[in-house]
Design an enzyme around this catalytic site. Sequence first.
Site, short mmCIF file in Angstrom:
data_model
loop_
_atom_site.label_atom_id
_atom_site.label_comp_id
_atom_site.label_asym_id
_atom_site.label_seq_id
_atom_site.Cartn_x
_atom_site.Cartn_y
_atom_site.Cartn_z
N LYS A 1 0.85 -1.19 0.00
CA LYS A 1 0.00 0.00 0.00
C LYS A 1 0.88 1.24 0.00
O LYS A 1 1.47 1.60 1.02
CB LYS A 1 -0.94 0.06 1.20
CG LYS A 1 -2.06 1.06 0.89
CD LYS A 1 -2.72 1.71 2.07
CE LYS A 1 -2.00 2.87 2.69
NZ LYS A 1 -1.88 4.09 1.83
N GLY B 1 7.06 4.86 7.91
CA GLY B 1 6.19 6.02 8.06
C GLY B 1 6.43 6.69 9.41
O GLY B 1 7.50 6.54 10.01
N SER B 2 5.41 7.38 9.88
CA SER B 2 5.57 8.15 11.12
C SER B 2 5.53 7.24 12.35
O SER B 2 4.93 6.15 12.31
CB SER B 2 4.44 9.19 11.22
OG SER B 2 3.20 8.52 11.26
N THR B 3 6.11 7.72 13.42
CA THR B 3 6.11 6.94 14.66
C THR B 3 4.69 6.74 15.18
O THR B 3 4.33 5.65 15.65
CB THR B 3 7.00 7.65 15.71
OG1 THR B 3 8.35 7.62 15.22
CG2 THR B 3 6.94 6.98 17.08
N GLU B 4 3.86 7.77 15.03
CA GLU B 4 2.48 7.66 15.51
C GLU B 4 1.73 6.52 14.81
O GLU B 4 1.10 5.68 15.47
CB GLU B 4 1.80 9.01 15.24
CG GLU B 4 0.47 9.14 15.89
CD GLU B 4 -0.26 10.38 15.37
OE1 GLU B 4 0.35 11.24 14.72
OE2 GLU B 4 -1.49 10.44 15.61
N GLY C 1 3.14 4.10 13.21
CA GLY C 1 3.88 2.87 13.57
C GLY C 1 3.33 2.23 14.84
O GLY C 1 3.23 1.00 14.94
N GLU D 1 10.03 1.18 10.30
CA GLU D 1 11.05 2.22 10.02
C GLU D 1 10.37 3.56 10.18
O GLU D 1 9.54 3.94 9.34
CB GLU D 1 11.56 2.08 8.57
CG GLU D 1 12.23 0.77 8.23
CD GLU D 1 13.68 0.76 8.62
OE1 GLU D 1 14.19 1.80 9.09
OE2 GLU D 1 14.31 -0.29 8.46
N CYS E 1 13.69 10.77 6.38
CA CYS E 1 13.53 10.38 7.79
C CYS E 1 14.81 10.61 8.60
O CYS E 1 14.74 10.96 9.77
CB CYS E 1 13.13 8.92 7.86
SG CYS E 1 14.17 7.88 6.81
N GLU F 1 9.95 16.25 14.88
CA GLU F 1 10.27 16.04 13.46
C GLU F 1 9.46 17.02 12.62
O GLU F 1 8.24 17.03 12.68
CB GLU F 1 9.94 14.60 13.06
CG GLU F 1 10.37 14.30 11.64
CD GLU F 1 10.06 12.87 11.21
OE1 GLU F 1 8.93 12.41 11.42
OE2 GLU F 1 10.97 12.23 10.64
P1 NAD Z 1 2.39 8.29 7.76
O1 NAD Z 1 2.77 7.47 8.92
O2 NAD Z 1 1.35 9.33 7.93
O3 NAD Z 1 1.86 7.36 6.56
C1 NAD Z 1 2.62 6.26 6.12
C2 NAD Z 1 1.68 5.24 5.49
O4 NAD Z 1 0.84 4.70 6.50
C3 NAD Z 1 0.78 5.79 4.40
O5 NAD Z 1 0.69 4.82 3.37
C4 NAD Z 1 -0.57 5.92 5.13
O6 NAD Z 1 -1.69 5.83 4.27
C5 NAD Z 1 -0.52 4.74 6.05
N1 NAD Z 1 -1.38 4.85 7.24
C6 NAD Z 1 -1.88 5.96 7.83
N2 NAD Z 1 -2.61 5.63 8.92
C7 NAD Z 1 -2.57 4.28 9.02
C8 NAD Z 1 -3.10 3.34 9.97
N3 NAD Z 1 -3.82 3.74 11.01
N4 NAD Z 1 -2.81 2.04 9.78
C9 NAD Z 1 -2.06 1.62 8.75
N5 NAD Z 1 -1.54 2.45 7.83
C10 NAD Z 1 -1.78 3.78 7.97
O7 NAD Z 1 3.74 8.91 7.22
P2 NAD Z 1 3.97 9.92 6.02
O8 NAD Z 1 3.49 11.27 6.42
O9 NAD Z 1 3.47 9.31 4.75
O10 NAD Z 1 5.59 9.92 5.91
C11 NAD Z 1 6.40 10.71 6.73
C12 NAD Z 1 6.93 9.91 7.89
O11 NAD Z 1 7.60 8.73 7.43
C13 NAD Z 1 7.96 10.69 8.66
O12 NAD Z 1 7.73 10.53 10.05
C14 NAD Z 1 9.27 10.01 8.28
O13 NAD Z 1 10.30 10.15 9.22
C15 NAD Z 1 8.87 8.60 8.08
N6 NAD Z 1 9.83 7.88 7.22
C16 NAD Z 1 10.67 6.96 7.81
C17 NAD Z 1 11.63 6.29 7.04
C18 NAD Z 1 12.58 5.29 7.67
O14 NAD Z 1 13.20 4.52 6.92
N7 NAD Z 1 12.73 5.25 8.97
C19 NAD Z 1 11.70 6.54 5.68
C20 NAD Z 1 10.82 7.46 5.12
C21 NAD Z 1 9.88 8.13 5.90
#
Ligand code: NAD
Length: 500
Positions: free
Chosen positions: A190, A242-245, A247, A264, A298, A399
């Site tokens: 996704k 994605g984001s820690t929240e 995650g 991650e 990130c 962040e």
């Molecule tokens: P996000 O966490 O908002 O979204 C990431 C993904 O999760 C999207 O596909 C979103 O649709 C999905 N998502 C949202 N809510 C969900 C839920 N409740 N359950 C399952 N999936 C859900 O992050 P973002 O705004 O797309 O990206 C930015 C964040 O990603 C930043 O915090 C960044 O640091 C992090 N990031 C980390 C790495 C790493 O390798 N550590 C790499 C790139 C980005």
Amino acid sequence: MGSIQTQFKPPAFLNGQPKLLLIDGQLVPAASGKTFKTWNPSTGKVLAEVAEAGAEDIHRAVAAARRAFEGPWSKFKPFDRQAVLLKLADLLDQHFEELSTLDTLDMGGPIARTSAGRRRGIALLRYYAGLATATHGHTIDNSVDGNVFSYTLKEPVGVVAAINPWNGPLGLAIWKIAPALATGCTMVLKPAEQAPLSPLRLGELCLEAGIPPGVVNVVTGFGEAGAALAAHPDVDKIAFTGSTEVGQHIVRASAGNMKRVSVELGGKSPNIVFADADLDEAVPGAAMAVFNNSGQICSAGTRLFVERSIHDEFVERVAAFAKTLRVGDPLDPSTQLGPLVSDSQLERVTGYLAAGKAEGAKALSGGARITEGALAEGYFVAPTIFAGVNDGMSIAREEIFGPVISAMPFDDVDEVIRRGNDTPYGLGSGVWTRDISNAQRVSRGLRTGTVWVNCYQTMDPAVPFGGYKMSGYGRESGAEHMEEYLQTKAVWLKGHPMKR
Ligand code: NAD
């Protein structure tokens, strides 16, 4: 005021038709018939309509991935999986211009940057193709009575749900798909709702490479689709970036059937410059540790700690460098910084710019959205370095995910290690020095998954990447990544008693 990108002919993939879900080798609309829009952040205009997956589509995609896992894909020997990975690498090379252009249009990454991803994308696929034929268990000498032989088998974990962010749509999709294919897993990917186009196109190329239908499924949609995937009882593992929240939601959702999880997540990485560093290297190094991809990385080195004796001169030099950076149309090959991905990301970043100023920090460069000329239509922010920051300010703790550096002076090594670690995150870090002992102490002392010494953001398919603390767990790249997608099975084999 003129507009940008008016003369540009988009790739054929953007043919005006809605982009569909890829499930079981077929392009299909969402069961609900719903679609959503993906936007060009450089112009604020709609790029494409995209199918919006719901729980029913997720269920169909997981079922397809399960059938493929137990069916045709299970017949692929390591050598066969290697062959399709190598074929996919060739197709990626062939279609790279189209894919990198899709990313530039969809999330605003400068074409110079998205095009430079060609080498890494191909290298990732070829690296995992190599590992596909190099996976093995062990024979283990045991001490039980009798003639009992023991060994381990490495088996694919099963159906993997990959959920990705928008900041590197193509590269992140490859990073998830490659180890899944190498280990014999199947996948439901996704992509982020802000930038779903290149992952969809990559899914089509997987079919062209001879990967059986259902092995790689791509479902576009919002957080609800991600949540349905994370909670699905027939998914064996979640690979989330994605984001820690979010995650944390993922980890909770995984508990229902005890899925394997790798996460991650976000970061607030320290980048530490000692007075003895090669400053001609460290100035652009510290700047681009944040300004690359407009700060939407990130592991960006957003907390810049500079030894007090050179602090003022160093931050002035970083500000002067920032002012030379070309912010503009990301389709122009000379552009170094494109727009932020969306209006909500723009709001978030400009909110932090306002907070920094209100808390007493001083912007030595940038500090605002670009509102003149054609760039005013997109979500462009000038590269910003804040001085006069202290450890407690929100711009030093949270962040931002934008082109914003928070610079602070330090006096000694132990102090900067302590302050570097004073964050819930632990993803990346940097240290710039010619003193080996400082480099050693800092790289040992910082609790981060990666430490870069006299460089920043250097990556390679063979070198593991991941977080400590609230930046997540699990590693991507390297042999460790394969382990994330593998189960270890112990086999005990009792033979006839041995005659002595
Ligand atoms: P996000 O966490 O908002 O979204 C990431 C993904 O999760 C999207 O596909 C979103 O649709 C999905 N998502 C949202 N809510 C969900 C839920 N409740 N359950 C399952 N999936 C859900 O992050 P973002 O705004 O797309 O990206 C930015 C964040 O990603 C930043 O915090 C960044 O640091 C992090 N990031 C980390 C790495 C790493 O390798 N550590 C790499 C790139 C980005």
